[in-house]
Design a protein around this motif. Structure first.
Motif, PDB file in Angstrom:
ATOM      1  N   MET A  44       7.918  17.769 -10.265  1.00  0.00           N
ATOM      2  CA  MET A  44       6.657  18.087 -10.923  1.00  0.00           C
ATOM      3  C   MET A  44       6.737  17.796 -12.416  1.00  0.00           C
ATOM      4  O   MET A  44       5.792  17.292 -13.010  1.00  0.00           O
ATOM      5  CB  MET A  44       6.313  19.566 -10.685  1.00  0.00           C
ATOM      6  N   TRP A  45       7.883  18.086 -13.019  1.00  0.00           N
ATOM      7  CA  TRP A  45       8.027  17.828 -14.458  1.00  0.00           C
ATOM      8  C   TRP A  45       7.935  16.324 -14.725  1.00  0.00           C
ATOM      9  O   TRP A  45       7.252  15.889 -15.658  1.00  0.00           O
ATOM     10  CB  TRP A  45       9.370  18.357 -14.934  1.00  0.00           C
ATOM     11  N   LEU A  46       8.602  15.522 -13.889  1.00  0.00           N
ATOM     12  CA  LEU A  46       8.579  14.079 -14.089  1.00  0.00           C
ATOM     13  C   LEU A  46       7.169  13.533 -13.893  1.00  0.00           C
ATOM     14  O   LEU A  46       6.706  12.675 -14.655  1.00  0.00           O
ATOM     15  CB  LEU A  46       9.545  13.396 -13.105  1.00  0.00           C
ATOM     16  N   ALA A  47       6.474  14.012 -12.873  1.00  0.00           N
ATOM     17  CA  ALA A  47       5.105  13.551 -12.637  1.00  0.00           C
ATOM     18  C   ALA A  47       4.205  13.882 -13.832  1.00  0.00           C
ATOM     19  O   ALA A  47       3.378  13.067 -14.247  1.00  0.00           O
ATOM     20  CB  ALA A  47       4.549  14.204 -11.365  1.00  0.00           C
ATOM     21  N   PRO A  53       0.076   8.090 -11.244  1.00  0.00           N
ATOM     22  CA  PRO A  53       0.931   7.200 -12.035  1.00  0.00           C
ATOM     23  C   PRO A  53       2.390   7.275 -11.602  1.00  0.00           C
ATOM     24  O   PRO A  53       3.113   6.276 -11.622  1.00  0.00           O
ATOM     25  CB  PRO A  53       0.741   7.707 -13.468  1.00  0.00           C
ATOM     26  N   TYR A  54       2.828   8.463 -11.223  1.00  0.00           N
ATOM     27  CA  TYR A  54       4.198   8.633 -10.727  1.00  0.00           C
ATOM     28  C   TYR A  54       4.420   7.777  -9.478  1.00  0.00           C
ATOM     29  O   TYR A  54       5.458   7.114  -9.325  1.00  0.00           O
ATOM     30  CB  TYR A  54       4.430  10.110 -10.428  1.00  0.00           C
ATOM     31  N   GLU A  55       3.428   7.765  -8.569  1.00  0.00           N
ATOM     32  CA  GLU A  55       3.519   6.955  -7.355  1.00  0.00           C
ATOM     33  C   GLU A  55       3.516   5.464  -7.700  1.00  0.00           C
ATOM     34  O   GLU A  55       4.235   4.668  -7.071  1.00  0.00           O
ATOM     35  CB  GLU A  55       2.345   7.272  -6.420  1.00  0.00           C
ATOM     36  N   LYS A  56       2.731   5.061  -8.680  1.00  0.00           N
ATOM     37  CA  LYS A  56       2.681   3.655  -9.076  1.00  0.00           C
ATOM     38  C   LYS A  56       4.009   3.193  -9.654  1.00  0.00           C
ATOM     39  O   LYS A  56       4.463   2.073  -9.388  1.00  0.00           O
ATOM     40  CB  LYS A  56       1.553   3.438 -10.095  1.00  0.00           C
ATOM     41  N   VAL A 108       0.841  -1.191   0.000  1.00  0.00           N
ATOM     42  CA  VAL A 108       0.000   0.000   0.000  1.00  0.00           C
ATOM     43  C   VAL A 108       0.881   1.248   0.000  1.00  0.00           C
ATOM     44  O   VAL A 108       1.789   1.381   0.816  1.00  0.00           O
ATOM     45  CB  VAL A 108      -0.918   0.025   1.240  1.00  0.00           C
ATOM     46  N   ARG A 109       0.595   2.117  -0.933  1.00  0.00           N
ATOM     47  CA  ARG A 109       1.311   3.407  -0.991  1.00  0.00           C
ATOM     48  C   ARG A 109       0.275   4.522  -1.002  1.00  0.00           C
ATOM     49  O   ARG A 109      -0.617   4.544  -1.850  1.00  0.00           O
ATOM     50  CB  ARG A 109       2.187   3.481  -2.244  1.00  0.00           C
ATOM     51  N   ALA A 110       0.377   5.412  -0.030  1.00  0.00           N
ATOM     52  CA  ALA A 110      -0.556   6.532   0.067  1.00  0.00           C
ATOM     53  C   ALA A 110       0.124   7.807  -0.417  1.00  0.00           C
ATOM     54  O   ALA A 110       1.326   7.986  -0.246  1.00  0.00           O
ATOM     55  CB  ALA A 110      -1.020   6.707   1.511  1.00  0.00           C
TER      56      ALA A 110
END
Length: 291
Positions: A198-201, A209-212, A182-184
């Protein structure tokens, strides 16, 4: 070399529940179980020695009865037990140095807060060099609905989460259980993000999607090492504590991380780990990891 699981016992139902949980885990791991009762006796004058004899007898009885109960339930498990003449915190921290895991019992929602913030439990969890598992007596006695899952909270990057994920995969493999990772995440004020982040996200289609991607990268080596462990990935918006507690309903074990800190005053566990220890309905493993 055979692994050793250390359990702190004091004769309470909570510590006996911890001993039983640890015994089951030791059986799965083919490990050795060491029961420890710390009783800080002092060298007393002859006139006062007799006054402490009932306490000494009780301390020895705690050790004998706990050992007898565990060996009776798990006759093939290698078990040792000792009465240590020192305070619980230094005794358990010293023994944790060579242990695979340290297991302690806690009382529950209300009393647990006092137990932790009253220093003993907090000092042990915050300073132990190995994972510490907190087992609630009411969980073992009453039993909670179990779905066979191990739930682990994932934070930070692959390097910082290595110890936490490694522990969770090992437990899941030993239990032949599903691992729910689990990632919150929550969107902080824009100034909290660097322009590069922010640019990468944005390139990945947004923050989620960045978190995934961060989770998948961290999981990749562990999936390869433990291909037999089914993994469920879960990325949710919200505070880490709330998201983890929701995911842990009915789980076998909740695994959280604790950053190793050297605080000038006192000890710290971290808000997420503390929330899990206070409110999770299942045993909680707190795994130390470097920054």
């Amino acid at each position: 070399m055979t692994e050793t699981l250390v359990v702190g016992i004091d004769g309470s139902p909570e510590s006996l529940a911890a001993a039983d949980w640890a015994a089951q885990e030791a059986v799965r791991r083919h490990a050795h179980l060491h029961l420890v009762h710390a009783w800080p006796w002092q060298h007393l004058t002859e006139s006062r020695t007799l006054d402490r004899q009932p306490e000494a007898d009780r301390a020895e009885r705690v050790v004998r009865e706990a050992e007898a109960e565990v060996t009776g339930r798990y006759p093939d498990l290698p078990v040792s037990a000792s009465l240590v003449p020192e305070a619980a915190v230094p005794a358990l921290l010293r023994l944790a140095e060579g242990a695979e895991m340290l297991v302690i019992g806690t009382r529950g929602h209300g009393a647990l807060r006092d137990f932790l913030l009253g220093s003993s439990g907090q000092q042990i969890i915050a300073a132990a060099p190995c994972p510490v598992v907190s087992v609630r007596g009411s969980y073992a006695v009453a039993g909670s609905p179990r779905n066979g899952e191990i739930v682990v909270g994932h934070q930070d990057d692959a390097d910082e989460s290595r110890a936490v994920l490694g522990f969770a995969f090992e437990v899941a493999a030993a239990r032949r259980a599903t691992l729910r990772v689990v990632r919150a995440w929550s969107l902080p004020p824009v100034y909290a993000y660097s322009p590069g982040s922010m640019w990468l996200a944005e390139q990945l289609g947004g923050v989620e999607p960045y978190e995934k991607v961060a989770m998948e990268q961290a999981l990749e080596p562990w999936r390869e090492k433990f291909p037999e462990v089914p993994v469920i990935e879960q990325v949710r918006t919200g505070s880490a504590g709330q998201v983890l507690l929701s995911a842990a309903a009915g789980a076998e074990l909740l695994v959280v991380g604790r950053r190793i800190r050297h605080c000038p005053v006192g000890t710290r566990i971290g808000s997420v780990a503390l929330a899990a220890l206070h409110h999770a309905p299942c045993p909680v493993a707190v795994v130390p990891h470097a920054h």
